[in-house]
Design a protein around this motif. Structure first.
Motif, short mmCIF file in Angstrom:
data_model
loop_
_atom_site.label_atom_id
_atom_site.label_comp_id
_atom_site.label_asym_id
_atom_site.label_seq_id
_atom_site.Cartn_x
_atom_site.Cartn_y
_atom_site.Cartn_z
N TYR A 1 33.58 34.39 -21.07
CA TYR A 1 33.96 34.19 -19.68
C TYR A 1 35.35 33.55 -19.62
O TYR A 1 35.72 32.76 -20.51
N GLY B 1 34.94 31.65 -14.69
CA GLY B 1 33.53 32.02 -14.81
C GLY B 1 33.29 33.50 -14.69
O GLY B 1 32.12 33.91 -14.54
N ASP C 1 24.58 39.14 -18.20
CA ASP C 1 25.37 38.18 -17.43
C ASP C 1 24.52 37.48 -16.38
O ASP C 1 24.55 36.25 -16.25
N GLU C 2 23.74 38.24 -15.61
CA GLU C 2 22.97 37.66 -14.51
C GLU C 2 21.81 36.79 -15.00
O GLU C 2 21.57 35.71 -14.47
N GLY D 1 23.83 34.61 -18.97
CA GLY D 1 25.16 34.00 -18.95
C GLY D 1 25.34 33.01 -17.82
O GLY D 1 25.77 31.87 -18.02
N GLN D 2 25.01 33.42 -16.59
CA GLN D 2 25.17 32.54 -15.44
C GLN D 2 24.26 31.32 -15.53
O GLN D 2 24.60 30.24 -15.04
N TYR D 3 23.12 31.52 -16.18
CA TYR D 3 22.18 30.39 -16.37
C TYR D 3 22.85 29.27 -17.17
O TYR D 3 22.77 28.10 -16.82
N LEU E 1 26.14 28.83 -17.60
CA LEU E 1 27.27 28.27 -16.86
C LEU E 1 26.81 27.27 -15.81
O LEU E 1 27.48 26.26 -15.56
N GLU E 2 25.68 27.56 -15.16
CA GLU E 2 25.15 26.64 -14.16
C GLU E 2 24.64 25.35 -14.81
O GLU E 2 24.85 24.26 -14.29
N ASN F 1 25.63 24.22 -17.66
CA ASN F 1 26.81 23.58 -18.26
C ASN F 1 26.41 22.68 -19.44
O ASN F 1 26.88 21.56 -19.58
#
Length: 462
Positions: free
Chosen positions: A136, A140, A159-160, A163-165, A167-168, A170
């Motif tokens: 990313y 993001g 990604d959905e 990956g986003q998990y 990033l959220e 962190n």
């Protein structure tokens, strides 16, 4: 100690042994599982750190010993697009957590979980490691991915769902389903997210846990059978001794009754012929004392027999106490003492009728025997909840400075009784110890108290 008490002690020993085994076995099982889980997690982090260190793709080694580093977005089958790296240069390149790198032939990613030190694979087994990487930018947005080792994920779903998990959250390391992940931030602000499929390791840890529990249960059953068998052999001689002792008491009591009856009859004839004197009176007192002792021995034997049978049924306690009181009213009147009762009707409890009758007999007989001249004896019975309260009281003017805590000791007698000079009020004898044993059989309590010239024996039965 009778047969019932020995068996009760045996059951307590079995319970203690089983609990000790269970605690030790569970502790050892938990220790093994914990160490394995921690070791597995450490090895997982080593693999993830290795993949992150090499830009999201685990290097592979060909048959010539060359290690090929592949960049994100390239296909591993295209050998021309891969960068050949010497082993020495590879060892110098990794960054992040410190770890040793050892390269050997016929090596797989699963060797890492076995020894926790090797990180590269042979070309034949390279695809056994299941992982994917997502790159990313600083905002993001997904800019690159490596999904060659995961067949059921495309770039959008990876990604959905994953990956986003990260990033959220962190977080640099964590778990998401059967995957463990690691996130690394580069100098330019981009973030690399690597997921490693650890299904086999999770299942392996689960098998260890279930296997440990099954072994604990099997061991518990084996220990139970062995302890039960060996404990029976251990207490069997004690049970036989208890039976022999009970039989001896019963036989000795019967055998002693005959000579005592002859001595009493001869002494009474001698008194009739020559009149009473200090010699025949002393003989009669000793005969009475021996008769009382024999009676107590018989009570002990009967009490043990009753305890061994343990025939517990619904018993009308009110009826048992009332009938026992009626039996002793004549005795009390003969001694010029007043016997009264205050028994609530309809009191029932699960008990053995003969033991309740024996308890009432012991306490009422004791009260009449040691009540003051022209005194009063009162018997009461009540119930509150599941607790039955049975009390027997009598007037006893000299009871102020008496140590009532010793009344329930077997063979305890007060001062002058041992000399035989005052056998009538020499003590409360063995009967109270038998009464205490009966009360304890019903998980109750018994105590003696004195107030305003009246001694009261209180029994709480459950």
């Amino acid at each position: 100690m009778n047969t019932s008490s020995i068996n009760k002690l045996r059951r307590r020993f079995i319970f203690a042994a089983l609990m000790a085994y269970l605690l030790v076995a569970l502790w050892i099982g938990a220790l093994i599982y914990g160490i394995n889980a921690l070791t597995t997690q450490r090895e997982i982090r080593t693999v993830l750190n290795t993949i992150v260190t090499y830009g999201g793709i685990l290097p592979e080694m060909d048959r010539d010993g060359k290690i090929h580093k592949q960049e994100m977005g390239e296909e591993s089958e295209d050998s021309g697009s891969q960068e050949d790296i010497d082993a020495d240069s590879v060892l110098e390149e990794p960054k992040g957590e410190d770890f040793d790198v050892v390269i050997s032939d016929n090596f797989t990613i699963y060797d890492i979980f076995a020894i926790g030190s090797n990180i590269f694979t042979s070309s034949e087994n390279h695809y056994q490691s299941r992982y994917f990487s997502l790159l990313y930018d600083s905002n993001g947005a997904l800019i690159d991915s490596y999904l060659n080792k995961i067949s059921y994920l495309d770039e959008e779903s990876a990604d959905e769902l994953y990956g986003q998990y990260v990033l959220e959250k962190n977080k640099s390391f964590g778990k998401n389903g059967p995957f463990f992940y690691e996130m690394s931030e580069n100098e330019d602000g981009s973030k690399l997210v690597v997921y490693l499929d650890c299904t086999s390791q999770i299942l392996y840890n689960g098998r260890i846990l279930y296997s440990a529990l099954i072994l604990v249960v099997i061991g518990f059953l084996i220990i139970f059978i062995l302890v039960r068998m060996f404990s029976y052999n251990a207490v069997k001689p004690e049970i036989e001794n208890a039976e022999l002792q009970k039989r001896f008491i019963t036989n000795a009591s019967h055998e002693l009754k005959t000579p005592l009856a002859v001595i009493r009859a001869n002494t009474e004839v001698e008194q009739m012929m020559n009149g009473e004197n200090e010699w025949n009176q002393s003989t009669m007192r000793q005969v009475d004392r021996m008769s009382t002792l024999i009676q107590n021995l018989v009570l002990i034997a009967k009490g043990q027999e009753s305890e061994d049978k343990e025939e517990m049924i619904d018993t009308d306690v009110s009826e048992v106490i009332n009938s026992t009181v009626e039996t002793f009213k004549t005795v009390a009147n003969t001694d010029e003492k007043e016997l009264t009762s205050n028994v609530a009707e309809g009191i029932h409890m699960t008990a053995e009728g003969s033991s309740i009758r024996q308890l009432a007999t012991l306490l009422i007989d004791n009260a009449i025997k040691y009540c003051d001249d022209n005194g009063k004896i009162n018997v009461s019975l009540s119930q509150k909840g599941k607790v039955t309260r049975f009390e027997v009281s009598n007037t006893y003017a000299e009871g102020k400075d008496v140590d009532y805590s010793k009344f329930f000791e077997r063979f305890y007698r007060q001062d002058e009784s041992h000399t035989g000079t005052n056998n009538k009020k020499g003590g409360y004898g063995i009967g109270l110890s038998i009464a205490e044993a009966i009360v304890k059989r019903y998980k109750g309590s018994i105590n003696a108290s004195w107030k305003d010239g009246v001694i009261t024996f209180t029994c709480l039965l459950k």
